[in-house]
Design an enzyme around this catalytic site. Structure first.
Site, PDB file in Angstrom:
ATOM      1  N   SER A  31     -12.622  -0.149   6.195  1.00  0.00           N
ATOM      2  CA  SER A  31     -12.091  -1.511   6.188  1.00  0.00           C
ATOM      3  C   SER A  31     -12.792  -2.346   7.253  1.00  0.00           C
ATOM      4  O   SER A  31     -12.983  -1.877   8.373  1.00  0.00           O
ATOM      5  CB  SER A  31     -10.598  -1.503   6.500  1.00  0.00           C
ATOM      6  OG  SER A  31      -9.921  -0.712   5.560  1.00  0.00           O
ATOM      7  N   HIS A  62     -11.450  -1.317  -1.889  1.00  0.00           N
ATOM      8  CA  HIS A  62     -12.277  -0.109  -1.756  1.00  0.00           C
ATOM      9  C   HIS A  62     -13.166   0.140  -2.981  1.00  0.00           C
ATOM     10  O   HIS A  62     -13.641   1.259  -3.178  1.00  0.00           O
ATOM     11  CB  HIS A  62     -11.406   1.123  -1.493  1.00  0.00           C
ATOM     12  CG  HIS A  62     -10.863   1.207  -0.094  1.00  0.00           C
ATOM     13  ND1 HIS A  62     -11.523   1.825   0.934  1.00  0.00           N
ATOM     14  CD2 HIS A  62      -9.730   0.725   0.440  1.00  0.00           C
ATOM     15  CE1 HIS A  62     -10.817   1.724   2.044  1.00  0.00           C
ATOM     16  NE2 HIS A  62      -9.715   1.068   1.769  1.00  0.00           N
ATOM     17  N   HIS A  84      -9.358   8.467  -1.140  1.00  0.00           N
ATOM     18  CA  HIS A  84      -8.436   9.064  -0.172  1.00  0.00           C
ATOM     19  C   HIS A  84      -7.611  10.152  -0.850  1.00  0.00           C
ATOM     20  O   HIS A  84      -7.318  10.064  -2.042  1.00  0.00           O
ATOM     21  CB  HIS A  84      -7.502   7.974   0.380  1.00  0.00           C
ATOM     22  CG  HIS A  84      -8.212   6.851   1.062  1.00  0.00           C
ATOM     23  ND1 HIS A  84      -8.782   5.809   0.363  1.00  0.00           N
ATOM     24  CD2 HIS A  84      -8.461   6.620   2.377  1.00  0.00           C
ATOM     25  CE1 HIS A  84      -9.349   4.989   1.229  1.00  0.00           C
ATOM     26  NE2 HIS A  84      -9.173   5.447   2.446  1.00  0.00           N
ATOM     27  N   TYR A  86      -4.505  10.630  -0.581  1.00  0.00           N
ATOM     28  CA  TYR A  86      -3.207  10.118  -1.082  1.00  0.00           C
ATOM     29  C   TYR A  86      -3.312   9.501  -2.476  1.00  0.00           C
ATOM     30  O   TYR A  86      -2.296   9.259  -3.115  1.00  0.00           O
ATOM     31  CB  TYR A  86      -2.592   9.105  -0.096  1.00  0.00           C
ATOM     32  CG  TYR A  86      -3.405   7.859   0.156  1.00  0.00           C
ATOM     33  CD1 TYR A  86      -3.546   6.855  -0.800  1.00  0.00           C
ATOM     34  CD2 TYR A  86      -4.037   7.678   1.386  1.00  0.00           C
ATOM     35  CE1 TYR A  86      -4.298   5.721  -0.563  1.00  0.00           C
ATOM     36  CE2 TYR A  86      -4.792   6.546   1.646  1.00  0.00           C
ATOM     37  CZ  TYR A  86      -4.915   5.575   0.665  1.00  0.00           C
ATOM     38  OH  TYR A  86      -5.664   4.464   0.913  1.00  0.00           O
ATOM     39  N   GLU A  87      -4.536   9.272  -2.944  1.00  0.00           N
ATOM     40  CA  GLU A  87      -4.673   8.740  -4.302  1.00  0.00           C
ATOM     41  C   GLU A  87      -4.447   9.837  -5.341  1.00  0.00           C
ATOM     42  O   GLU A  87      -4.361   9.550  -6.533  1.00  0.00           O
ATOM     43  CB  GLU A  87      -6.063   8.118  -4.479  1.00  0.00           C
ATOM     44  CG  GLU A  87      -6.257   6.877  -3.608  1.00  0.00           C
ATOM     45  CD  GLU A  87      -7.656   6.299  -3.726  1.00  0.00           C
ATOM     46  OE1 GLU A  87      -7.933   5.665  -4.748  1.00  0.00           O
ATOM     47  OE2 GLU A  87      -8.454   6.500  -2.800  1.00  0.00           O
ATOM     48  N   ALA A 114     -10.486   2.212   9.515  1.00  0.00           N
ATOM     49  CA  ALA A 114      -9.496   1.439  10.274  1.00  0.00           C
ATOM     50  C   ALA A 114      -8.383   2.416  10.635  1.00  0.00           C
ATOM     51  O   ALA A 114      -8.108   3.366   9.894  1.00  0.00           O
ATOM     52  CB  ALA A 114      -8.957   0.308   9.422  1.00  0.00           C
ATOM     53  N   MET A 213      -5.947   7.630   7.643  1.00  0.00           N
ATOM     54  CA  MET A 213      -5.775   8.401   6.409  1.00  0.00           C
ATOM     55  C   MET A 213      -7.110   8.827   5.788  1.00  0.00           C
ATOM     56  O   MET A 213      -7.191   9.043   4.579  1.00  0.00           O
ATOM     57  CB  MET A 213      -4.970   7.564   5.398  1.00  0.00           C
ATOM     58  CG  MET A 213      -3.648   7.031   5.942  1.00  0.00           C
ATOM     59  SD  MET A 213      -2.809   5.961   4.772  1.00  0.00           S
ATOM     60  CE  MET A 213      -1.565   5.204   5.852  1.00  0.00           C
ATOM     61  N   SER A 214      -8.139   8.922   6.610  1.00  0.00           N
ATOM     62  CA  SER A 214      -9.459   9.307   6.079  1.00  0.00           C
ATOM     63  C   SER A 214     -10.253  10.018   7.168  1.00  0.00           C
ATOM     64  O   SER A 214      -9.722  10.364   8.220  1.00  0.00           O
ATOM     65  CB  SER A 214     -10.218   8.054   5.615  1.00  0.00           C
ATOM     66  OG  SER A 214     -10.567   7.265   6.734  1.00  0.00           O
ATOM     67  N   ASN A 237      -4.255  -2.069  14.235  1.00  0.00           N
ATOM     68  CA  ASN A 237      -2.875  -2.400  14.639  1.00  0.00           C
ATOM     69  C   ASN A 237      -2.399  -1.381  15.657  1.00  0.00           C
ATOM     70  O   ASN A 237      -2.949  -0.282  15.751  1.00  0.00           O
ATOM     71  CB  ASN A 237      -1.941  -2.346  13.410  1.00  0.00           C
ATOM     72  CG  ASN A 237      -2.065  -1.011  12.677  1.00  0.00           C
ATOM     73  OD1 ASN A 237      -2.961  -0.816  11.852  1.00  0.00           O
ATOM     74  ND2 ASN A 237      -1.185  -0.076  13.011  1.00  0.00           N
ATOM     75  N   HIS A 249      -0.561  -3.226   4.689  1.00  0.00           N
ATOM     76  CA  HIS A 249      -1.977  -3.029   4.353  1.00  0.00           C
ATOM     77  C   HIS A 249      -2.752  -4.332   4.593  1.00  0.00           C
ATOM     78  O   HIS A 249      -3.892  -4.311   5.064  1.00  0.00           O
ATOM     79  CB  HIS A 249      -2.073  -2.592   2.885  1.00  0.00           C
ATOM     80  CG  HIS A 249      -3.480  -2.339   2.415  1.00  0.00           C
ATOM     81  ND1 HIS A 249      -4.297  -1.387   2.990  1.00  0.00           N
ATOM     82  CD2 HIS A 249      -4.216  -2.894   1.415  1.00  0.00           C
ATOM     83  CE1 HIS A 249      -5.469  -1.390   2.377  1.00  0.00           C
ATOM     84  NE2 HIS A 249      -5.446  -2.292   1.424  1.00  0.00           N
TER      85      HIS A 249
HETATM   86  N1  HPA Z   1      -1.485   4.370  10.414  1.00  0.00           N
HETATM   87  C1  HPA Z   1      -2.263   5.050   9.546  1.00  0.00           C
HETATM   88  N2  HPA Z   1      -3.372   4.559   9.033  1.00  0.00           N
HETATM   89  C2  HPA Z   1      -3.751   3.328   9.414  1.00  0.00           C
HETATM   90  C3  HPA Z   1      -2.990   2.572  10.321  1.00  0.00           C
HETATM   91  C4  HPA Z   1      -1.794   3.120  10.853  1.00  0.00           C
HETATM   92  O1  HPA Z   1      -1.075   2.513  11.656  1.00  0.00           O
HETATM   93  N3  HPA Z   1      -3.654   1.386  10.486  1.00  0.00           N
HETATM   94  C5  HPA Z   1      -4.752   1.450   9.709  1.00  0.00           C
HETATM   95  N4  HPA Z   1      -4.811   2.612   9.053  1.00  0.00           N
END
Ligand code: HPA
Length: 275
Positions: A31, A62, A84, A86-87, A114, A213-214, A237, A249
């Site tokens: 991202s 993506h 990912h 989770y997909e 990210a 998550m990657s 964040n 997201h």
């Molecule tokens: N948690 C998990 N994955 C993320 C986050 C988060 O706070 N921010 C961006 N990807």
């Protein structure tokens, strides 16, 4: 032959039917780096959906393709978009692209993503050099199953997943630009839900600096097949419980887009030194 290896060779043969480009560096665009391709002198693009059996992402933002080209004279293949776990993909499909780029000739894998900042000193928009990762909560090590001997050894060492020399190149590049660069440990969880504050407190106690998550499964598979790996995470964040606002997201994408200019400069400047 191992089915996963057979699929990998089929993907390689398909890409080779489209281009004979040999990348030195493989770059996974997370991202905020979606526009990175405009930095390249593009030689060829191959949409993932053209490659028979290749996993195609379902996440907005993506949409995927390989972009082959040169960056400051360095032959590069970029992955614009990744899949990912989770997909719902098999873990072997999640790491197939990294292995494929190795078979296409890449020697270095530069991972970007990210993340949420677990380290209380991190702010949204910070860039973090990934110096190590924590995959202990992830349900599937990507090397589970019969070892693919053609790629690497059964029990690969993971003492230095993120190549110290490449880390130094990224540090020096940041220093040269007068850019603040955080460093830390990245933890990959499955998602797709964001973490609870209790989970973030637990991760913090375990020495995790950023969560996402990657990336870590790709780093393990890449290390196994002989790629030198490095990575930078854009802290999009503060992780759950460390900020008063709920996570979305959209917020993650917006923060990553805001950091895009410095993120692009850091990645580009670093790759230029990986000749
Ligand atoms: N948690 C998990 N994955 C993320 C986050 C988060 O706070 N921010 C961006 N990807």
């Amino acid at each position: 032959m191992d089915k996963r290896y057979e699929k990998l060779l089929e993907s390689r043969d398909y890409v080779r039917s489209r281009t004979d480009f040999r990348p030195k560096v493989a770059l996974v665009l997370g991202s905020g780096l979606g526009g990175f391709a405009s930095e390249l002198e593009v030689a060829c693009e191959v949409p993932y959906s053209d490659i028979p059996g290749f996993p195609v992402s379902t996440v907005p933002g993506h949409a995927g393709k390989f972009i082959f080209g040169t960056l400051e004279g360095v032959p590069v293949v970029c992955m614009q978009g990744r899949v990912h776990f989770y997909e719902g993909y098999d873990i072997s499909d999640v790491v197939l692209p990294a292995r494929l780029m190795r078979l296409l000739g890449a020697e270095i894998l530069f991972l970007t993503n990210a993340s949420g900042g677990v380290n209380k000193g991190f702010d949204a928009g910070d860039l973090m050099l990934i110096v190590d990762h924590n995959l202990m909560f992830f349900p599937r090590n990507p090397l589970i199953g019969a070892n693919i001997d053609e790629l690497g050894t059964r029990f690969p060492d993971m003492s230095h997943v993120y190549d110290p020399e490449l880390c130094d190149i990224i540090r020096e590049t940041a220093r040269g630009y007068g850019m603040d660069l955080r460093e830390g440990v990245y933890c990959q969880l499955t998602g797709p839900s964001f973490e609870t504050p209790a989970e973030i407190r637990a991760l913090g106690a375990l020495g995790v600096d950023a969560v996402g998550m990657s990336t870590a499964v790709e780093a393990v598979a890449a290390n196994h097949c002989g790629l030198r790996v490095c990575g930078v995470s854009c802290v999009a964040n503060k992780a759950a419980g460390l900020s008063p606002t709920p996570l979305t997201h959209e917020e993650v994408q917006e923060a990553a887009n805001k950091a895009a200019v410095k993120f692009t400069a850091l990645v580009k400047g670093s790759i230029a030194r990986m000749k």
